[in-house]
Design a protein around this motif. Structure first.
Motif, PDB file in Angstrom:
ATOM      1  N   UNK A 116      -1.592 -11.941   4.156  1.00 17.34           N
ATOM      2  CA  UNK A 116      -0.584 -12.893   4.110  1.00 17.34           C
ATOM      3  C   UNK A 116       0.527 -12.464   2.868  1.00 17.34           C
ATOM      4  N   UNK A 117       0.008 -11.718   1.985  1.00 19.60           N
ATOM      5  CA  UNK A 117       0.857 -11.369   0.971  1.00 19.60           C
ATOM      6  C   UNK A 117       0.893 -10.096   0.677  1.00 19.60           C
ATOM      7  N   UNK A 118       2.062  -9.508   0.057  1.00 16.00           N
ATOM      8  CA  UNK A 118       2.142  -8.015  -0.567  1.00 16.00           C
ATOM      9  C   UNK A 118       1.041  -7.914  -1.401  1.00 16.00           C
ATOM     10  N   UNK A 119       0.546  -6.585  -1.334  1.00 16.01           N
ATOM     11  CA  UNK A 119      -0.574  -5.985  -2.407  1.00 16.01           C
ATOM     12  C   UNK A 119      -0.064  -6.281  -3.863  1.00 16.01           C
ATOM     13  N   UNK A 120      -1.036  -6.958  -4.651  1.00 20.58           N
ATOM     14  CA  UNK A 120      -0.763  -7.200  -5.841  1.00 20.58           C
ATOM     15  C   UNK A 120      -0.592  -5.750  -6.620  1.00 20.58           C
ATOM     16  N   UNK A 121      -0.061  -5.919  -7.956  1.00 23.53           N
ATOM     17  CA  UNK A 121      -0.299  -4.824  -8.771  1.00 23.53           C
ATOM     18  C   UNK A 121      -1.641  -4.340  -8.963  1.00 23.53           C
ATOM     19  N   UNK A 122      -2.543  -5.237  -8.953  1.00 21.40           N
ATOM     20  CA  UNK A 122      -4.078  -4.854  -9.358  1.00 21.40           C
ATOM     21  C   UNK A 122      -4.683  -4.270  -8.138  1.00 21.40           C
ATOM     22  N   UNK A 123      -3.905  -4.984  -6.844  1.00 22.97           N
ATOM     23  CA  UNK A 123      -4.544  -4.214  -5.543  1.00 22.97           C
ATOM     24  C   UNK A 123      -4.217  -2.682  -5.449  1.00 22.97           C
ATOM     25  N   UNK A 124      -2.795  -2.366  -5.995  1.00 23.18           N
ATOM     26  CA  UNK A 124      -2.593  -0.974  -5.857  1.00 23.18           C
ATOM     27  C   UNK A 124      -2.866  -0.394  -7.002  1.00 23.18           C
ATOM     28  N   UNK A 125      -3.525  -0.721  -8.458  1.00 20.29           N
ATOM     29  CA  UNK A 125      -4.042   0.032  -8.888  1.00 20.29           C
ATOM     30  C   UNK A 125      -5.341   0.327  -8.656  1.00 20.29           C
ATOM     31  N   UNK A 126      -6.187  -0.677  -7.957  1.00 21.27           N
ATOM     32  CA  UNK A 126      -7.632  -0.335  -7.444  1.00 21.27           C
ATOM     33  C   UNK A 126      -7.603   0.660  -6.673  1.00 21.27           C
ATOM     34  N   UNK A 127      -6.670   0.757  -5.450  1.00 17.13           N
ATOM     35  CA  UNK A 127      -6.485   1.627  -4.649  1.00 17.13           C
ATOM     36  C   UNK A 127      -6.105   3.012  -5.028  1.00 17.13           C
ATOM     37  N   UNK A 128      -5.083   3.217  -6.186  1.00 16.99           N
ATOM     38  CA  UNK A 128      -4.813   4.126  -6.489  1.00 16.99           C
ATOM     39  C   UNK A 128      -5.828   4.881  -7.525  1.00 16.99           C
ATOM     40  N   UNK A 129      -6.830   4.144  -8.162  1.00 15.28           N
ATOM     41  CA  UNK A 129      -7.943   4.534  -8.769  1.00 15.28           C
ATOM     42  C   UNK A 129      -8.931   5.062  -7.960  1.00 15.28           C
ATOM     43  N   UNK A 130      -9.245   4.386  -6.750  1.00 16.82           N
ATOM     44  CA  UNK A 130     -10.199   4.831  -5.736  1.00 16.82           C
ATOM     45  C   UNK A 130      -9.704   6.188  -5.203  1.00 16.82           C
ATOM     46  N   UNK A 131      -8.398   6.553  -5.023  1.00 13.27           N
ATOM     47  CA  UNK A 131      -7.958   7.604  -4.326  1.00 13.27           C
ATOM     48  C   UNK A 131      -7.844   8.891  -5.386  1.00 13.27           C
ATOM     49  N   UNK A 132      -7.852   8.307  -6.683  1.00 11.21           N
ATOM     50  CA  UNK A 132      -7.742   9.635  -7.763  1.00 11.21           C
ATOM     51  C   UNK A 132      -9.228  10.242  -7.642  1.00 11.21           C
ATOM     52  N   UNK A 133     -10.387   9.321  -7.555  1.00 12.61           N
ATOM     53  CA  UNK A 133     -11.732   9.938  -7.167  1.00 12.61           C
ATOM     54  C   UNK A 133     -12.006  10.136  -5.874  1.00 12.61           C
ATOM     55  N   UNK A 134     -11.139  10.383  -5.150  1.00 17.75           N
ATOM     56  CA  UNK A 134     -11.246  10.918  -3.873  1.00 17.75           C
ATOM     57  C   UNK A 134     -12.215  10.035  -3.135  1.00 17.75           C
ATOM     58  N   UNK A 135     -12.438   8.813  -3.319  1.00 16.11           N
ATOM     59  CA  UNK A 135     -13.145   7.922  -2.520  1.00 16.11           C
ATOM     60  C   UNK A 135     -12.733   7.535  -1.128  1.00 16.11           C
TER      61      UNK A 135
END
Length: 202
Positions: A116-135
Motif C-alpha cells: 500500500x505504501x512507497x518503500x520506506x527509507x529502512x526498506x531501501x536501506x535493507x534492500x541495498x544492504x542485501x544487494x551489497x552482500x550479493x544476497x
C-alpha cells in the motif's frame, strides 16, 4: 508446496546457537509492523506458531522454523519502527549482519514490503544492504487484500522504482488474509534452493 510438518526448531542469537543441520535456509526480513508473523503463519498453515503482536519489535532472536524437514524459514528481528533502546537495535543489527554474512546454509532472503505504501527509507536501506552482500532477494508485497486488483501494477511499479530492483529478484504479491501469492512464493523459494544446490560443487 503442501506443508505437512513444521516446528520451531531453534532459537538463537549467535553462530554457536544456530541449528547444526545442513538444511537450506531462507531468511524473512521486514519492517517491524509489516505483518511478518502473519506471513509465516499463512505460509506454514499454522495460526499461532509465529506469534503476532500489537507491539512492533517483539521478535528479538533468530527463529528457525523447519518445514517438511527440507527447509528452514528464519524469522529475523524487524527493522524500522520498533520502540526499543538504540543499543538493543544495534545488537539486533549486528546479529542479523553476522547471520547473513556467515551462514552458508542461507540461500535467499524474503524481504516483505507493504504494497500500500512507497518503500520506506529502512526498506531501501535493507534492500541495498542485501544487494551489497550479493544476497538473492525475493521481494514480497504483502497486504494485497487492502487495495483493488486494478491498482496492483501501479504499486508494484513504485516498489521496483523506489528500490531500484535488481532484475533477477522476483517481486510477488501476497495476502495473509486471502492467501493470494502463497503457492507462487513457495515455488519461488524452492526454485532458489534448488538452483543453489545445483551450483554447489560435488
Amino acid at each position: 508446496m503442501k506443508v505437512t510438518n513444521v516446528e520451531l526448531h531453534t532459537v538463537g542469537v549467535k553462530p554457536e546457537q544456530y541449528p547444526k543441520t545442513l538444511l537450506p535456509e531462507v531468511a524473512l526480513a521486514g519492517r517491524s509492523n509489516v505483518g511478518k508473523s502473519s506471513f509465516i503463519n499463512k505460509m506454514i498453515n499454522r495460526k499461532g506458531l509465529a506469534r503476532t503482536s500489537q507491539r512492533p519489535g517483539k521478535t528479538q532472536t533468530l527463529n528457525f522454523y523447519m518445514v517438511n524437514e527440507m527447509v528452514m524459514l528464519v524469522d529475523v528481528p524487524g527493522y524500522g519502527f520498533a520502540k526499543v533502546p538504540k543499543k538493543e537495535k544495534e545488537a539486533w543489527g549486528k546479529m542479523i549482519e553476522t547471520y547473513i554474512q556467515q551462514r552458508e546454509q542461507l540461500k535467499a532472503v524474503v524481504q516483505i514490503i507493504d504494497i500500500r505504501h512507497k518503500p520506506s527509507a529502512d526498506d531501501q536501506m535493507m534492500y541495498e544492504w542485501l544487494k551489497h552482500y550479493e544476497m538473492p532477494v525475493i521481494l514480497v508485497a504483502t497486504k494485497a487484500d487492502k487495495i483493488p486488483k486494478g491498482k496492483y501494477e501501479k504499486h508494484l511499479k513504485e516498489i521496483r522504482t523506489c528500490l531500484n530492483k535488481h532484475p533477477d529478484d522476483p517481486l510477488l504479491i501476497f495476502s495473509s488474509e486471502t492467501a493470494i501469492g502463497k503457492e507462487q512464493i513457495w515455488n519461488t523459494i524452492l526454485k532458489f534452493i534448488n538452483e543453489k544446490k545445483s551450483e554447489t560443487p560435488e
